[in-house]
Each structure stands twice: as C-alpha cells, then as structure tokens.
Scaffold this active site. Structure first.
Site, PDB file in Angstrom:
ATOM      1  N   ARG A  17       0.852  -1.177  -0.066  1.00 19.97           N
ATOM      2  CA  ARG A  17      -0.060  -0.069  -0.162  1.00 19.97           C
ATOM      3  C   ARG A  17       0.971   1.234  -0.034  1.00 19.97           C
ATOM      4  O   ARG A  17       0.690   2.103  -0.757  1.00 19.97           O
ATOM      5  CB  ARG A  17      -1.016   0.083   1.127  1.00 19.97           C
ATOM      6  CG  ARG A  17      -1.972  -0.716   1.014  1.00 19.97           C
ATOM      7  CD  ARG A  17      -2.491  -1.340   2.320  1.00 19.97           C
ATOM      8  NE  ARG A  17      -1.645  -2.348   2.706  1.00 19.97           N
ATOM      9  CZ  ARG A  17      -1.792  -3.626   2.314  1.00 19.97           C
ATOM     10  NH1 ARG A  17      -2.703  -3.991   1.589  1.00 19.97           N
ATOM     11  NH2 ARG A  17      -0.834  -4.640   2.584  1.00 19.97           N
ATOM     12  N   THR A  18       1.910   1.472   0.914  1.00 23.93           N
ATOM     13  CA  THR A  18       2.463   2.886   1.053  1.00 23.93           C
ATOM     14  C   THR A  18       3.229   2.930  -0.213  1.00 23.93           C
ATOM     15  O   THR A  18       3.310   4.012  -0.747  1.00 23.93           O
ATOM     16  CB  THR A  18       3.438   2.876   2.579  1.00 23.93           C
ATOM     17  OG1 THR A  18       2.592   2.131   3.546  1.00 23.93           O
ATOM     18  CG2 THR A  18       3.942   4.033   2.608  1.00 23.93           C
TER      19      THR A  18
ATOM     20  N   LYS B  18      25.634  -3.913  -1.923  1.00 25.14           N
ATOM     21  CA  LYS B  18      27.325  -3.678  -1.934  1.00 25.14           C
ATOM     22  C   LYS B  18      27.871  -3.161  -0.736  1.00 25.14           C
ATOM     23  O   LYS B  18      28.856  -2.842  -0.667  1.00 25.14           O
ATOM     24  CB  LYS B  18      27.680  -2.893  -3.134  1.00 25.14           C
ATOM     25  CG  LYS B  18      27.330  -3.543  -4.646  1.00 25.14           C
ATOM     26  CD  LYS B  18      27.697  -2.458  -5.794  1.00 25.14           C
ATOM     27  CE  LYS B  18      26.830  -2.852  -6.835  1.00 25.14           C
ATOM     28  NZ  LYS B  18      26.667  -1.814  -7.846  1.00 25.14           N
TER      29      LYS B  18
ATOM     30  N   ARG C 208      11.345   3.756   3.630  1.00 22.40           N
ATOM     31  CA  ARG C 208      10.759   2.601   4.740  1.00 22.40           C
ATOM     32  C   ARG C 208      11.971   2.189   5.074  1.00 22.40           C
ATOM     33  O   ARG C 208      12.954   1.550   4.215  1.00 22.40           O
ATOM     34  CB  ARG C 208       9.719   1.652   4.120  1.00 22.40           C
ATOM     35  CG  ARG C 208       9.518   0.598   5.170  1.00 22.40           C
ATOM     36  CD  ARG C 208       8.355  -0.159   4.904  1.00 22.40           C
ATOM     37  NE  ARG C 208       7.085   0.610   5.088  1.00 22.40           N
ATOM     38  CZ  ARG C 208       5.956   0.333   4.976  1.00 22.40           C
ATOM     39  NH1 ARG C 208       5.765  -1.241   4.524  1.00 22.40           N
ATOM     40  NH2 ARG C 208       4.821   0.750   5.070  1.00 22.40           N
TER      41      ARG C 208
ATOM     42  N   HIS D  20       5.026   5.636  11.620  1.00 16.02           N
ATOM     43  CA  HIS D  20       4.496   5.548  10.308  1.00 16.02           C
ATOM     44  C   HIS D  20       3.439   6.761  10.231  1.00 16.02           C
ATOM     45  O   HIS D  20       2.325   6.497  10.047  1.00 16.02           O
ATOM     46  CB  HIS D  20       3.627   4.074  10.292  1.00 16.02           C
ATOM     47  CG  HIS D  20       3.261   3.856   8.686  1.00 16.02           C
ATOM     48  ND1 HIS D  20       3.575   4.369   7.661  1.00 16.02           N
ATOM     49  CD2 HIS D  20       3.010   2.642   8.082  1.00 16.02           C
ATOM     50  CE1 HIS D  20       3.095   4.004   6.592  1.00 16.02           C
ATOM     51  NE2 HIS D  20       2.866   2.794   6.732  1.00 16.02           N
TER      52      HIS D  20
HETATM   53  N1   CP Z   1      -0.413   0.010   6.080  1.00 13.16           N
HETATM   54  C1   CP Z   1       0.879  -0.214   5.171  1.00 13.16           C
HETATM   55  O1   CP Z   1       1.812   0.380   5.683  1.00 13.16           O
HETATM   56  O2   CP Z   1       0.960  -1.363   4.399  1.00 13.16           O
HETATM   57  P1   CP Z   1       2.009  -1.844   3.432  1.00 13.16           P
HETATM   58  O3   CP Z   1       3.186  -2.484   4.381  1.00 13.16           O
HETATM   59  O4   CP Z   1       1.555  -2.527   2.376  1.00 13.16           O
HETATM   60  O5   CP Z   1       2.711  -0.493   2.940  1.00 13.16           O
END
Ligand code: CP
Length: 330
Positions: free
Chosen positions: A79-80, A108, A129, A157
């Site tokens: 999603r993100t 590397k 991320r 998040h």
């Molecule tokens: N909610 C969320 O962060 O989903 P993903 O891990 O799929 O990005």
C-alpha cells in the site's frame, strides 16, 4: 543494510530556480506525527479532499509535472509504496521505485546516508521505509530534499496515521468526542504508535486491547498521560466493545518477534467475526492498516462498518496532498 554514523552534514534548504516557497509543509521532512498541530491536519485534510475531487473528476492532473519522487523501501510494502507512486503519477510527476533494495547498491554495503545523498541528486522528494527506528530522522540529516518516513521499524508510520484520521473524519464526520479502541500488536505496531500520538491532538478516549506480551509501550502511555489523554488497557475486547466508536485492529507481526514461541502464543489472540460485529455499535467504524492475516475474518468484509478497504483508498488522497504540500504546490 547499514546506517553508518558519518559526520553530520548540516542540510541546507534547497530552493530550485523559480520555485515559490509557501505553505506549512513546504520543503519539510515528514518524520514523526509529533511535528503536526491540529491546524496542520486540517490543512492536509482540506487539500486531500480537493485531491479526491480531482481524481474523481479527471483522474490525473499536472500539479507536480516535472517533479520526481524516489521511493526507497528496505522492508516489504504494497500500500504505502504503490500509493505514493500512484500519488506522484496522478499529479503528473514521475517515480524512481526502489522497492527491493536487494537490487540496489545497498547490497554492496552502501550506507543509508550515501543512498539518500545519491537519490537527492535525481529526485525532489524521497519516501523511505527502513527496519530501524530513527532511520528516517537520520536520513533527513544527510539530505537536502524532504524525506517522508514510510515506517521506521517499530517507531512511527506518520503518513498512515494521517490517512487513518482522515478515514475516521470521512466515515464519522468528526474526531472529537470519540472512543477509539486499538487491538492486537500494540508493542511493535508503528501504526498505532503514530495514531495514538496524533489522536492526542483531539478530545478522544483511547482503549488498548492486547495480550500482555504486546502491550502498548509504557513510555508512550505516559507521554499521552502527560498530554491529558484518557487511556485504559485491557486483555479482552468485550470490556470495551459496546462503547467503541472506532475499532482499529492490527496484525500480530511475525517478523518483529525474536522468539518464535512467543509469536505462536499470541498470533491468534483476537479474531473479529460477524459475531463480534453484532455486539458492536451500529455505526462503529472497523479499521485496519493492512495487510491482514487472520485477525479480521473475511466474512466481515461486506459489513458496511468495515472501512479498511476505503481507508486504503483515502491513503492515496492524503499522500497526494502531502506531496503537493511538501513540494510547495498546494
Ligand atoms: N499499511 C501499510 O503500511 O501497508 P504496506 O506495508 O503494504 O505498505
């Protein structure tokens, strides 16, 4: 996959020729929800509403034409990562997706600071991320372009919390006066850490339901106590289900456990079923950041109170708003 402690280079604000400097978020990194005021949220949600309207009317438009987003994910995401890429493309910009750092120079031995220094040469904004708490803050120290934290380990998040509050607002029309119950993995769940902190800007009551092993971190409970948020902890959902306006369910995250036996003990601690929904308020909103495993049975998906797929879509509009604001075009 290492965070090297290079000497800190103080980042200078970068102002491309002809760019107007404007807006609260212009040129700023998005690292933690603690950086936001309630006024910031209102502004983000107003822009997100406009984005929603534009997507419904025209689909794609050229607000960020010529802008480039680098999307760097050291942990899996559906999603993100895809919603940020969809967001920049719907705004007429383009993306450098590095969804699998295995195929980048990270393999590397390239450090996080060097990776973001590289990407700032090519992109206007970087979504990151990383499995380590604090990674986004560290990356922002080394980068002249805005870093957006897309999840840093068990830390935060922030963009998820923004879309979660936008979802509650869209579904129930308000945030003040609500009782929000968070259920599942509250220890390692970065989404609930960010959401609880962001909800503290409103007049809400918070209940935390989890196995003992997965309690909300006491330091976070204390932080919110200091901010005057009423909070209670429970082991069973039945203690609070009947008074809950928003039930926020999270997955027990296998990947965060060092001891597999502990995961086995708690993995099926809670399952939301149609039977659970019968005992909930008729207008309760059921949310989940997704992915889900077994904590919400699929028979619940058709219940009109199940908002988790709509929640995902709201994420697109909120992320479009954030990109436009950070790039000074909202
Ligand atoms: N909610 C969320 O962060 O989903 P993903 O891990 O799929 O990005």
């Amino acid at each position: 996959m290492q965070i090297n402690n290079h000497k800190t280079r103080v980042a200078k604000p970068h102002l491309p020729f002809g760019e107007k400097r404007e807006g609260r978020l212009y040129g700023k990194p998005i690292i933690s929800v603690l950086q936001f005021s309630r006024e910031d949220l209102e502004e983000i949600f107003t822009v997100a509403e406009e984005m929603r309207m534009m997507v419904e009317r025209v689909g794609t438009f050229d607000l960020l034409k010529g802008k480039v987003l680098a999307c760097v994910f050291y942990e899996p995401s559906t999603r993100t990562s895809s919603s940020f890429i969809a967001a920049i493309e719907r705004l007429g910009g383009s993306a450098i997706p590095i969804n699998e750092v295995r195929y980048s120079s990270v393999t590397k031995g390239e450090s996080l600071p060097d990776t973001v220094r590289t990407l700032e040469a090519y992109a206007d904004v970087i979504v990151l991320r990383h499995p380590e708490t604090g990674a986004a803050a560290l990356a922002a120290k080394y980068c002249r372009k805005p870093i957006i934290n897309a999840g840093d380990g068990i830390g935060e998040h922030p963009t998820q919390a923004l879309l979660d509050i936008f979802t509650i607002r869209e579904e129930l029309g308000r945030i003040d006066g609500l009782t929000v119950t968070m259920l599942g993995d509250l220890k390692y769940g970065r989404t609930v850490h960010s959401l609880a902190r962001l909800l503290a800007l409103y007049d809400v009551k918070l209940h935390y339901v989890s196995p003992d092993l997965l309690r909300m971190p006491p330091a976070l409970i204390e932080e919110l106590n200091q901010r005057g948020v009423p909070q209670t902890e429970h082991r069973t959902l039945d203690d609070v289900l009947s008074e809950t306006d928003v039930l926020y369910v999270t997955r027990v995250q296998k990947e965060r456990f060092e001891n597999p036996d502990e995961y086995e003990q708690v993995k099926d601690a809670y399952v939301i079923t149609p039977e659970t929904m019968k005992r909930a308020k008729p207008n309760m909103v059921l949310m989940h950041p997704l992915p889900r495993v077994s904590e919400i049975s699929i028979e619940v998906d058709d219940d009109p109170r199940a908002a988790y797929f709509r929640q995902m879509e709201y994420g697109l509009y909120v992320r479009m708003a954030l990109l436009a604001m950070v790039l000074g075009k909202a």
